[in-house]
Write an enzyme that holds these catalytic residues in place. Structure first.
Site, PDB file in Angstrom:
ATOM      1  N   SER A  31       0.817  -1.222   0.000  1.00 22.65           N
ATOM      2  CA  SER A  31       0.000   0.000   0.000  1.00 22.65           C
ATOM      3  C   SER A  31       0.845   1.263   0.000  1.00 22.65           C
ATOM      4  O   SER A  31       1.930   1.307   0.586  1.00 22.65           O
ATOM      5  CB  SER A  31      -0.902   0.030   1.237  1.00 22.65           C
ATOM      6  OG  SER A  31      -1.679  -1.126   1.296  1.00 22.65           O
ATOM      7  N   SER A  63       2.515  -3.232   8.336  1.00 20.77           N
ATOM      8  CA  SER A  63       2.390  -3.918   9.630  1.00 20.77           C
ATOM      9  C   SER A  63       3.714  -4.554  10.017  1.00 20.77           C
ATOM     10  O   SER A  63       4.381  -5.170   9.184  1.00 20.77           O
ATOM     11  CB  SER A  63       1.329  -5.021   9.553  1.00 20.77           C
ATOM     12  OG  SER A  63       0.081  -4.462   9.234  1.00 20.77           O
ATOM     13  N   GLU A  88      -4.394 -17.257   0.680  1.00 16.46           N
ATOM     14  CA  GLU A  88      -5.382 -17.325   1.742  1.00 16.46           C
ATOM     15  C   GLU A  88      -5.360 -18.774   2.190  1.00 16.46           C
ATOM     16  O   GLU A  88      -5.576 -19.661   1.389  1.00 16.46           O
ATOM     17  CB  GLU A  88      -6.761 -17.028   1.186  1.00 16.46           C
ATOM     18  CG  GLU A  88      -6.853 -15.761   0.425  1.00 16.46           C
ATOM     19  CD  GLU A  88      -7.526 -14.675   1.223  1.00 16.46           C
ATOM     20  OE1 GLU A  88      -7.847 -13.666   0.641  1.00 16.46           O
ATOM     21  OE2 GLU A  88      -7.695 -14.878   2.445  1.00 16.46           O
TER      22      GLU A  88
HETATM   23  C1  LIG Z   1      -4.544  -2.787  10.352  1.00 11.90           C
HETATM   24  C2  LIG Z   1      -4.055  -2.657   8.939  1.00 11.90           C
HETATM   25  C3  LIG Z   1      -2.890  -3.286   8.548  1.00 11.90           C
HETATM   26  C4  LIG Z   1      -2.418  -3.167   7.235  1.00 11.90           C
HETATM   27  N1  LIG Z   1      -1.224  -3.768   6.907  1.00 11.90           N
HETATM   28  C5  LIG Z   1      -0.717  -3.579   5.660  1.00 11.90           C
HETATM   29  C6  LIG Z   1       0.589  -4.095   5.337  1.00 11.90           C
HETATM   30  O1  LIG Z   1       1.267  -4.731   6.157  1.00 11.90           O
HETATM   31  N2  LIG Z   1       1.093  -3.851   4.114  1.00 11.90           N
HETATM   32  C7  LIG Z   1       0.390  -3.157   3.158  1.00 11.90           C
HETATM   33  O2  LIG Z   1       0.887  -3.014   2.045  1.00 11.90           O
HETATM   34  N3  LIG Z   1      -0.847  -2.643   3.441  1.00 11.90           N
HETATM   35  C8  LIG Z   1      -1.399  -2.830   4.675  1.00 11.90           C
HETATM   36  N4  LIG Z   1      -2.650  -2.296   4.987  1.00 11.90           N
HETATM   37  C9  LIG Z   1      -3.314  -1.456   3.998  1.00 11.90           C
HETATM   38  C10 LIG Z   1      -4.606  -1.985   3.439  1.00 11.90           C
HETATM   39  O3  LIG Z   1      -4.353  -2.983   2.482  1.00 11.90           O
HETATM   40  C11 LIG Z   1      -5.366  -0.775   2.830  1.00 11.90           C
HETATM   41  O4  LIG Z   1      -5.715   0.074   3.916  1.00 11.90           O
HETATM   42  C12 LIG Z   1      -6.606  -1.181   2.093  1.00 11.90           C
HETATM   43  O5  LIG Z   1      -6.278  -1.885   0.923  1.00 11.90           O
HETATM   44  C13 LIG Z   1      -7.461   0.041   1.706  1.00 11.90           C
HETATM   45  O6  LIG Z   1      -6.708   1.012   1.050  1.00 11.90           O
HETATM   46  P1  LIG Z   1      -6.698   2.543   1.548  1.00 11.90           P
HETATM   47  O7  LIG Z   1      -6.465   2.562   3.025  1.00 11.90           O
HETATM   48  O8  LIG Z   1      -5.760   3.292   0.668  1.00 11.90           O
HETATM   49  O9  LIG Z   1      -8.195   3.073   1.326  1.00 11.90           O
HETATM   50  P2  LIG Z   1      -8.800   3.590  -0.053  1.00 11.90           P
HETATM   51  O10 LIG Z   1      -8.501   2.618  -1.137  1.00 11.90           O
HETATM   52  O11 LIG Z   1      -8.388   5.014  -0.267  1.00 11.90           O
HETATM   53  O12 LIG Z   1     -10.340   3.529   0.264  1.00 11.90           O
HETATM   54  C14 LIG Z   1     -11.044   4.573   0.975  1.00 11.90           C
HETATM   55  C15 LIG Z   1     -12.531   4.208   0.994  1.00 11.90           C
HETATM   56  O13 LIG Z   1     -13.050   4.202  -0.361  1.00 11.90           O
HETATM   57  C16 LIG Z   1     -13.650   2.947  -0.647  1.00 11.90           C
HETATM   58  N5  LIG Z   1     -13.395   2.573  -2.050  1.00 11.90           N
HETATM   59  C17 LIG Z   1     -12.194   2.626  -2.704  1.00 11.90           C
HETATM   60  N6  LIG Z   1     -12.342   2.193  -3.969  1.00 11.90           N
HETATM   61  C18 LIG Z   1     -13.644   1.830  -4.112  1.00 11.90           C
HETATM   62  C19 LIG Z   1     -14.433   1.287  -5.193  1.00 11.90           C
HETATM   63  N7  LIG Z   1     -13.874   1.019  -6.376  1.00 11.90           N
HETATM   64  N8  LIG Z   1     -15.744   1.048  -4.971  1.00 11.90           N
HETATM   65  C20 LIG Z   1     -16.327   1.310  -3.755  1.00 11.90           C
HETATM   66  N9  LIG Z   1     -15.648   1.837  -2.699  1.00 11.90           N
HETATM   67  C21 LIG Z   1     -14.334   2.082  -2.875  1.00 11.90           C
HETATM   68  C22 LIG Z   1     -12.976   1.964   0.297  1.00 11.90           C
HETATM   69  O14 LIG Z   1     -13.786   0.824   0.531  1.00 11.90           O
HETATM   70  C23 LIG Z   1     -12.794   2.813   1.556  1.00 11.90           C
HETATM   71  O15 LIG Z   1     -13.977   2.837   2.318  1.00 11.90           O
HETATM   72  C24 LIG Z   1      -3.147  -2.406   6.288  1.00 11.90           C
HETATM   73  C25 LIG Z   1      -4.348  -1.760   6.678  1.00 11.90           C
HETATM   74  C26 LIG Z   1      -4.794  -1.877   7.981  1.00 11.90           C
HETATM   75  C27 LIG Z   1      -6.060  -1.163   8.379  1.00 11.90           C
END
Ligand SMILES: Cc1cc2nc3c(=O)[nH]c(=O)nc-3n(C[C@H](O)[C@H](O)[C@H](O)COP(=O)(O)OP(=O)(O)OC[C@H]3O[C@@H](n4cnc5c(N)ncnc54)[C@H](O)[C@@H]3O)c2cc1C
Length: 416
Positions: free
Chosen positions: A132, A164, A247
């Site tokens: 990410s 993480s 998975e």
């Molecule tokens: C506890 C935790 C641990 C994590 N650990 C890791 C890690 O170790 N390594 C890593 O690489 N990542 C990690 N992540 C990141 C995680 O994969 C991302 O937070 C996740 O993929 C969402 O991306 P974003 O936060 O950029 O949100 P965004 O993609 O910006 O989304 C924001 C909102 O918009 C909505 N949205 C976005 N696109 C669409 C669509 N096409 N249609 C409808 N709704 C949409 C989403 O559902 C969300 O509600 C972690 C996240 C968390 C919370």
């Protein structure tokens, strides 16, 4: 659906139970019953015991230090470990063994396998995941962290986020942009980058629970050897998807056990707070019970597919959205049962931000408040609920695809 296991599975179960009986202390109640420092110490020692006895990376081929267990044996092992309340490894193992280790086995060269896999198993190398970025989460293929080849080395510049356990890691597997003039899913390379070097800076992010389990990672002219590419240069998207596909089938067996144990604790909590006569609370507890039962049947369905040799495909999204949305509601119920006590949590908070509190955890208000806060993240990590619903709609139900704004080269589409 036949829900009983064949006789050979029960023979293997007895073997695992004998191993647990031999190596766990008497009166063992689960790692959740230990204080934090004691639990950390136990987890480290327990990992060494698993390593010495061949209980780590059990699905890996024997030539790389695994046990080549059948899917059924993997499931039995996971069930017994969950019931006993012992971890299958330490925090970074999910990135090392399950994610990058399996991916190296699938895509790596023989030299990469011989070099990296034993170091993952021994615990010498701890890993984290650099997927990410601030502008690439749900839309992962939009990633912009750059890698350029300079002689025998890759030079990496850019940022990752939500990494993480990054503060504990020696290595990070990074999706990098190596050809900005290609379309966004092309021009990505899967690169293994050492963390312990001046060009890598790890900054902790404080979570709602007050803990810092994830981080921002900044690369400024960070270096990685030329041969640390997994798969093809510019062909990293396929490797990235392989990694996301690991998975585990055993998750389908383990989740219902964990959530059932947590539900039993929730009912106890209602008793402790003399709320079991409250009709609204009783109705919500019954709702939780029915959801955990549905989770059990969903698990059996996924498990049946896994044991038949299928890999969890888009259907895995059903389970993900189901347990994570359930967990929001069940932990909200815990807050409502405790009422004002939830505002001044006391006792032992959860040791990890992952799913339920550990088996054996006491019914302290701090355990429930921590789990309630952590549950917020469950509908975000590993793909948000909205993205899971898109997958279910498009790939399971066959509904029309939602409109996509991108197209053209990554350089053009990332400016939109
Ligand atoms: C506890 C935790 C641990 C994590 N650990 C890791 C890690 O170790 N390594 C890593 O690489 N990542 C990690 N992540 C990141 C995680 O994969 C991302 O937070 C996740 O993929 C969402 O991306 P974003 O936060 O950029 O949100 P965004 O993609 O910006 O989304 C924001 C909102 O918009 C909505 N949205 C976005 N696109 C669409 C669509 N096409 N249609 C409808 N709704 C949409 C989403 O559902 C969300 O509600 C972690 C996240 C968390 C919370």
């Amino acid at each position: 659906m036949d829900v009983s296991y064949p006789p050979e599975a029960e023979t293997y179960r007895e073997k695992v139970q004998a191993f647990l009986a031999e190596h766990l202390p008497t009166n063992w109640k689960g790692i959740g019953a230990l204080g934090h420092e004691e639990a950390d110490r136990f987890a480290t020692e327990w990992r060494a015991t698993l390593y010495e006895n061949g209980y780590l990376a059990v699905s890996w081929p024997k030539e790389y230090g695994g046990q080549a267990l059948s899917p059924l044996e993997q499931v039995i092992l996971a069930e017994e470990f969950t019931r006993a309340g012992v971890p299958a490894g330490i925090g970074n193992d999910v990135f090392g063994i399950q994610m990058v280790g399996n991916t190296i086995i699938a895509w790596g060269t023989e030299e990469q396998k011989k070099h990296f896999l034993p170091r993952i198993l021994s615990g010498e190398d701890k890993w984290c995941q650099g997927y990410s970025e601030p502008n690439a989460g749900s839309d992962l293929a939009n990633l912009g962290c750059k890698a350029e080849l300079d002689g025998d080395e890759w030079v990496v510049n850019g940022q990752k986020i939500w990494t993480s356990a990054g503060h504990l890691a020696d290595w990070i597997f990074v999706l990098t942009r190596t050809d900005p003039s290609a379309t966004k899913h092309k021009g990505i390379t899967f690169l293994l980058v050492p963390m312990r070097q001046p060009g890598v800076e790890v900054r902790p992010i404080r979570m709602i629970s007050g803990e810092s389990e994830f981080n921002e990672v900044f690369f400024t002219d960070a270096k990685a050897p030329k041969e640390n590419v997994i798969g093809e240069v510019n062909g990293g998207w396929a490797v990235a998807m392989t990694l996301l596909g690991y998975e585990r089938g055993e998750a389908a067996a383990v989740l219902p056990i964990r959530f059932r144990t947590e539900l039993d604790r929730l009912v106890e909590l209602a008793r402790d707070y003399a709320k079991t006569d409250d009709p609204a609370i009783r109705q919500r507890l019954a709702w939780c019970y029915s959801k955990v039962e549905i989770m059990r049947y969903l698990g059996m369905r996924a498990l049946t597919a896994f044991l038949k040799g299928g890999h969890p495909g888009p259907e895995a999204s059903i389970s993900k959205v189901f347990w994570s949305e359930y967990h929001h509601k069940s932990t909200e119920l815990a807050m409502d049962i405790m009422g004002m006590h939830a505002l001044i949590p006391t006792g032992r908070p959860p040791a990890s931000a992952f799913q339920t509190d550990d088996p054996g955890a006491p019914n302290d208000s701090a355990s429930w408040v921590g789990t309630f806060l952590n549950a917020r993240a469950g509908t975000i990590y590993a793909g948000t609920s909205q993205i899971q619903k898109n997958i279910i709609g498009e790939m399971v139900l066959g509904l029309p695809k939602e409109p996509r704004a991108d197209g053209g080269t990554w350089s053009e589409s990332s400016k939109r």
